[in-house]
Design a protein around this motif. Sequence first.
Motif, PDB file in Angstrom:
ATOM      1  N   THR A 163     -41.279   2.128  -2.456  1.00 21.80           N
ATOM      2  CA  THR A 163     -41.258   3.583  -2.610  1.00 21.80           C
ATOM      3  C   THR A 163     -40.072   3.970  -3.482  1.00 21.80           C
ATOM      4  OG1 THR A 163     -39.944   3.900  -0.589  1.00 21.80           O
ATOM      5  CG2 THR A 163     -42.348   4.029  -0.382  1.00 21.80           C
ATOM      6  N   VAL A 164     -40.256   5.005  -4.288  1.00 20.15           N
ATOM      7  CA  VAL A 164     -39.229   5.472  -5.202  1.00 20.15           C
ATOM      8  C   VAL A 164     -39.218   7.002  -5.154  1.00 20.15           C
ATOM      9  CG1 VAL A 164     -39.419   3.478  -6.735  1.00 20.15           C
ATOM     10  CG2 VAL A 164     -40.860   5.481  -7.136  1.00 20.15           C
ATOM     11  N   THR A 165     -38.309   7.618  -5.905  1.00 27.09           N
ATOM     12  CA  THR A 165     -38.281   9.072  -6.014  1.00 27.09           C
ATOM     13  C   THR A 165     -38.200   9.480  -7.474  1.00 27.09           C
ATOM     14  OG1 THR A 165     -35.871   9.112  -5.743  1.00 27.09           O
ATOM     15  CG2 THR A 165     -37.211   9.463  -3.767  1.00 27.09           C
ATOM     16  N   LEU A 166     -38.729  10.653  -7.761  1.00 26.83           N
ATOM     17  CA  LEU A 166     -38.695  11.186  -9.117  1.00 26.83           C
ATOM     18  C   LEU A 166     -37.291  11.691  -9.426  1.00 26.83           C
ATOM     19  CD1 LEU A 166     -40.375  11.997 -11.646  1.00 26.83           C
ATOM     20  CD2 LEU A 166     -40.635  14.242 -10.574  1.00 26.83           C
ATOM     21  N   ASP A 167     -36.716  11.238 -10.530  1.00 21.88           N
ATOM     22  CA  ASP A 167     -35.387  11.690 -10.944  1.00 21.88           C
ATOM     23  C   ASP A 167     -35.464  12.912 -11.845  1.00 21.88           C
ATOM     24  OD1 ASP A 167     -32.382  11.218 -11.589  1.00 21.88           O
ATOM     25  OD2 ASP A 167     -33.340  11.216 -13.566  1.00 21.88           O
ATOM     26  N   ALA A 168     -36.388  12.892 -12.823  1.00 22.22           N
ATOM     27  CA  ALA A 168     -36.406  13.972 -13.806  1.00 22.22           C
ATOM     28  C   ALA A 168     -37.667  13.918 -14.640  1.00 22.22           C
ATOM     29  CB  ALA A 168     -35.184  13.867 -14.731  1.00 22.22           C
ATOM     30  N   VAL A 169     -37.983  15.053 -15.245  1.00 18.35           N
ATOM     31  CA  VAL A 169     -38.926  15.124 -16.361  1.00 18.35           C
ATOM     32  C   VAL A 169     -38.079  15.184 -17.628  1.00 18.35           C
ATOM     33  CG1 VAL A 169     -40.649  16.539 -17.536  1.00 18.35           C
ATOM     34  CG2 VAL A 169     -40.746  16.275 -15.051  1.00 18.35           C
ATOM     35  N   TRP A 170     -38.338  14.290 -18.549  1.00 19.27           N
ATOM     36  CA  TRP A 170     -37.619  14.263 -19.818  1.00 19.27           C
ATOM     37  C   TRP A 170     -38.458  14.944 -20.900  1.00 19.27           C
ATOM     38  CZ3 TRP A 170     -32.773  12.297 -21.071  1.00 19.27           C
ATOM     39  CH2 TRP A 170     -32.111  11.576 -20.063  1.00 19.27           C
ATOM     40  N   LEU A 171     -37.824  15.761 -21.726  1.00 21.95           N
ATOM     41  CA  LEU A 171     -38.461  16.415 -22.868  1.00 21.95           C
ATOM     42  C   LEU A 171     -37.671  16.087 -24.126  1.00 21.95           C
ATOM     43  CD1 LEU A 171     -39.057  19.910 -21.218  1.00 21.95           C
ATOM     44  CD2 LEU A 171     -40.778  18.126 -21.590  1.00 21.95           C
ATOM     45  N   TYR A 172     -38.380  15.688 -25.191  1.00 23.82           N
ATOM     46  CA  TYR A 172     -37.722  15.289 -26.430  1.00 23.82           C
ATOM     47  C   TYR A 172     -38.290  16.088 -27.607  1.00 23.82           C
ATOM     48  CZ  TYR A 172     -37.032  11.060 -23.566  1.00 23.82           C
ATOM     49  OH  TYR A 172     -36.756  10.174 -22.562  1.00 23.82           O
ATOM     50  N   ARG A 173     -37.404  16.377 -28.561  1.00 23.75           N
ATOM     51  CA  ARG A 173     -37.837  17.005 -29.805  1.00 23.75           C
ATOM     52  C   ARG A 173     -36.744  16.871 -30.852  1.00 23.75           C
ATOM     53  NH1 ARG A 173     -38.477  20.698 -33.521  1.00 23.75           N
ATOM     54  NH2 ARG A 173     -40.529  21.654 -33.886  1.00 23.75           N
ATOM     55  N   ALA A 174     -37.154  16.786 -32.104  1.00 23.41           N
ATOM     56  CA  ALA A 174     -36.173  16.866 -33.182  1.00 23.41           C
ATOM     57  C   ALA A 174     -35.503  18.236 -33.136  1.00 23.41           C
ATOM     58  CB  ALA A 174     -36.849  16.646 -34.532  1.00 23.41           C
ATOM     59  N   GLN A 175     -34.260  18.298 -33.555  1.00 20.40           N
ATOM     60  CA  GLN A 175     -33.524  19.557 -33.497  1.00 20.40           C
ATOM     61  C   GLN A 175     -34.235  20.654 -34.288  1.00 20.40           C
ATOM     62  OE1 GLN A 175     -29.894  19.889 -35.713  1.00 20.40           O
ATOM     63  NE2 GLN A 175     -28.927  21.212 -34.188  1.00 20.40           N
ATOM     64  N   THR A 176     -34.272  21.842 -33.717  1.00 23.41           N
ATOM     65  CA  THR A 176     -34.792  23.011 -34.402  1.00 23.41           C
ATOM     66  C   THR A 176     -33.972  24.213 -33.973  1.00 23.41           C
ATOM     67  OG1 THR A 176     -36.709  24.453 -34.739  1.00 23.41           O
ATOM     68  CG2 THR A 176     -36.497  23.430 -32.581  1.00 23.41           C
ATOM     69  N   SER A 177     -33.860  25.188 -34.840  1.00 19.52           N
ATOM     70  CA  SER A 177     -33.097  26.393 -34.498  1.00 19.52           C
ATOM     71  C   SER A 177     -33.934  27.390 -33.703  1.00 19.52           C
ATOM     72  CB  SER A 177     -32.575  27.066 -35.767  1.00 19.52           C
ATOM     73  OG  SER A 177     -33.658  27.436 -36.612  1.00 19.52           O
ATOM     74  N   TYR A 178     -35.237  27.137 -33.603  1.00 18.98           N
ATOM     75  CA  TYR A 178     -36.131  28.053 -32.879  1.00 18.98           C
ATOM     76  C   TYR A 178     -36.124  27.729 -31.387  1.00 18.98           C
ATOM     77  CZ  TYR A 178     -37.957  29.168 -37.509  1.00 18.98           C
ATOM     78  OH  TYR A 178     -38.076  29.562 -38.810  1.00 18.98           O
ATOM     79  N   ASN A 179     -36.273  28.762 -30.577  1.00 23.82           N
ATOM     80  CA  ASN A 179     -36.488  28.547 -29.149  1.00 23.82           C
ATOM     81  C   ASN A 179     -37.876  27.960 -28.935  1.00 23.82           C
ATOM     82  OD1 ASN A 179     -34.037  29.800 -28.804  1.00 23.82           O
ATOM     83  ND2 ASN A 179     -34.894  31.727 -28.042  1.00 23.82           N
ATOM     84  N   VAL A 180     -37.975  27.012 -28.044  1.00 24.21           N
ATOM     85  CA  VAL A 180     -39.255  26.380 -27.731  1.00 24.21           C
ATOM     86  C   VAL A 180     -39.528  26.550 -26.241  1.00 24.21           C
ATOM     87  CG1 VAL A 180     -40.558  24.225 -27.683  1.00 24.21           C
ATOM     88  CG2 VAL A 180     -39.022  24.708 -29.604  1.00 24.21           C
ATOM     89  N   TYR A 181     -40.747  26.971 -25.910  1.00 24.11           N
ATOM     90  CA  TYR A 181     -41.143  27.164 -24.517  1.00 24.11           C
ATOM     91  C   TYR A 181     -42.107  26.051 -24.104  1.00 24.11           C
ATOM     92  CZ  TYR A 181     -39.109  31.845 -24.666  1.00 24.11           C
ATOM     93  OH  TYR A 181     -38.242  32.897 -24.779  1.00 24.11           O
ATOM     94  N   VAL A 182     -41.825  25.449 -22.959  1.00 21.27           N
ATOM     95  CA  VAL A 182     -42.684  24.418 -22.380  1.00 21.27           C
ATOM     96  C   VAL A 182     -43.010  24.851 -20.954  1.00 21.27           C
ATOM     97  CG1 VAL A 182     -42.929  21.976 -21.810  1.00 21.27           C
ATOM     98  CG2 VAL A 182     -41.502  22.660 -23.753  1.00 21.27           C
ATOM     99  N   TYR A 183     -44.277  24.701 -20.545  1.00 20.16           N
ATOM    100  CA  TYR A 183     -44.712  25.107 -19.218  1.00 20.16           C
ATOM    101  C   TYR A 183     -45.226  23.879 -18.466  1.00 20.16           C
ATOM    102  CZ  TYR A 183     -44.505  29.673 -21.417  1.00 20.16           C
ATOM    103  OH  TYR A 183     -44.065  30.797 -22.079  1.00 20.16           O
ATOM    104  N   LEU A 184     -44.724  23.678 -17.243  1.00 19.56           N
ATOM    105  CA  LEU A 184     -45.160  22.575 -16.392  1.00 19.56           C
ATOM    106  C   LEU A 184     -45.924  23.136 -15.207  1.00 19.56           C
ATOM    107  CD1 LEU A 184     -41.855  20.471 -16.177  1.00 19.56           C
ATOM    108  CD2 LEU A 184     -43.626  20.386 -17.942  1.00 19.56           C
ATOM    109  N   ASP A 185     -46.959  22.419 -14.771  1.00 21.41           N
ATOM    110  CA  ASP A 185     -47.724  22.880 -13.609  1.00 21.41           C
ATOM    111  C   ASP A 185     -48.278  21.688 -12.849  1.00 21.41           C
ATOM    112  OD1 ASP A 185     -48.817  24.635 -11.838  1.00 21.41           O
ATOM    113  OD2 ASP A 185     -50.248  25.538 -13.215  1.00 21.41           O
ATOM    114  N   ASP A 186     -48.385  21.861 -11.540  1.00 19.67           N
ATOM    115  CA  ASP A 186     -49.048  20.906 -10.646  1.00 19.67           C
ATOM    116  C   ASP A 186     -48.561  19.475 -10.856  1.00 19.67           C
ATOM    117  OD1 ASP A 186     -50.660  22.061  -8.732  1.00 19.67           O
ATOM    118  OD2 ASP A 186     -52.410  20.914  -9.351  1.00 19.67           O
ATOM    119  N   LEU A 187     -47.253  19.266 -10.664  1.00 20.68           N
ATOM    120  CA  LEU A 187     -46.709  17.910 -10.734  1.00 20.68           C
ATOM    121  C   LEU A 187     -47.177  17.157  -9.493  1.00 20.68           C
ATOM    122  CD1 LEU A 187     -43.198  17.061 -11.980  1.00 20.68           C
ATOM    123  CD2 LEU A 187     -44.179  15.772 -10.095  1.00 20.68           C
ATOM    124  N   ARG A 188     -47.805  15.970  -9.688  1.00 18.19           N
ATOM    125  CA  ARG A 188     -48.514  15.341  -8.566  1.00 18.19           C
ATOM    126  C   ARG A 188     -48.388  13.824  -8.573  1.00 18.19           C
ATOM    127  NH1 ARG A 188     -54.675  16.771  -9.830  1.00 18.19           N
ATOM    128  NH2 ARG A 188     -53.781  18.861  -9.927  1.00 18.19           N
TER     129      ARG A 188
END
Length: 623
Positions: free
Chosen positions: A595-620
């Motif tokens: 058995t283990v535990t979830l540490d994190a969700v990682w998100l990656y992207r090349a640098q941009t000056s714009y704000n970026v929105y990401v939506y997560l749902d129903d982590l299972r």
Amino acid sequence: MASPVRALGCVLFVCALLLQAPVSAQAEPALEARSALEEKALRAERAAYPKLFQAAYSRYPQIPAGVLESIAHVQSRWQHLAPQQDPDLHHHMPAAHGLMGLYGGDGFADQLGEAARLLDFPVERIASDPAVNVMAAAALLAREIERDQTKTAGVEDIASALARYAGFAPAPSDKNAVQDFARTSFAFDVLLTLDRGVNDKGVQIAEQPINFERAFSADQLVALRAPFVRLDIEKDLVEADGYAIDPISETLYRRDLAPSATAPTLAMPKSTDYGPALWTAAHSTNYTASRSASVSAVTIHTAQGSYGGTISWFQNSTANVSAHYVIRSSDGQVTQMVREAHTAWHVRNHNSYTLGIEHEGYVSNSAWYTSAMYNASSALVRHFCARYTGISCNAAYNGASSSGVVLLPTSVKIKGHQHYSGNTHTDPGINWDWRRYYTLLNPATSVTRVLDSFESSVGHFTTSPAYSGSTTGISTTSTALRYCTLARVGSCSLQVKLVDNASSAANWSVRLLSGAGTPSANTSLSRVNGRVGFWVYAGGSGLTAALGVDDSDGTERSIARAIPANTWTFLEWRLDDAAQWDAWVGGNGAITASTVTLDAVWLYRAQTSYNVYVYLDDLRITN
């Protein structure tokens, strides 16, 4: 107080060591509906509070910004407490009054009376008027800050003042280890709330990184099981003069008190009944040091007070009440106060055969019942089920929550205070999710279980995207909030707003922590046939995602998967497929623990000056 803990590299904050269990699929529909109504009412109430805090800061500028908001969160979750409207003063613990949760004597400090003398206001108005209540708390705290007679360079410098302000015992001069621990726990809770920040259901507290080793000695951090662990990610090193990090529990211990492989010796004694718990004894006048019947039932309580306050009250020789264990809302820390072989005084004529668990909080506010609290409590009760033949986890109550006294038969072995005969108490009350709790106690092995649905809260994702020291490229103005306009399942999702750090040229690498990155604050996941995934929607191109998992030998990180723009996509990883995992801190590139535990969700992207929105749902998790 300075500690000898020094650091290299990035930061990981570690809290309590607790066993965990899977989370149920969804809360019961009636609870969800009540939660929505409660949120609407509380948002309206809370909208007026920020201006009250600002008025108090103007009058008492020696108080660092954010501290009053944080005290209100620790004491009341930003809800005006009116004890005269609450017929169930649980365990006769001194009542807390108003938004700031001020005490009026009756075994604790008379904060209302002291503030009345400082402000020349009547006690009744301090208790009933939120504006005056906030000003009173500010006056009391400012007095403690001034008593230190030191220049305040940062919020960490007022930790001692916060501990004295707490008001649990009649006076801070009443020195003993338990009362000191209770006061220090209060100060730590206030600073931890500032460190993480809060932006949920109208509660807004700006995140402020706290240098915890400036606020507390290393021994205090060990006692709290909340050490400030700093890792050099490149070299996988920990530096701490005289101290070390246990690789299994990830808690700090003193080198001169050598730990075993799995149970480090702490400055605060460990429980000998339940390994993950701290041990701090209730006063000997508040329990019976024997049993007249075998253990065969568990009683679930809501404390109608804070974690530190409950610990302090059970140590008060005049209380005549106690419970075996107390659990903190924010991270699920467990403190044992009565040995299981002894009789705690918590449910009247049923004391002889029951074990009692107090949960920090108030029955009228569902915000206290966090995932960390449910996980910690259910892990403790599963320990009872394994230890005592008279208690079966499948004999737990599995019905709707309710208010009032509702008698249940003796065949139900795990139930609330409100379910016993001969009592008038109504806890844990209408907001305790019994069906969720039953599922935590009796986890299915081959089903899909939702870890976070985001329907009523941010779930395990209580910190901002920039909170982890491993995050690079984004600004601290980035946020992670529950969002109820766009969702894949149900009505709400987790909106992650990523804002570029203009002073950095680094690409974005975002470690969105689950349970603040603490294994003990997360849910156990079974490796065999285990698949972990989530729905994701990206409002821009170029993003990829991965998962971090805390394994027995360190933390592993999955391979990254692309996130298509402007569409809901389900991403999933197999826990038992080594090809889908790479080593991160201390890991070996494969998940090996059962058995283990979830540490994190990682998100990656090349640098941009714009704000970026990401939506997560129903982590299972699916097994």
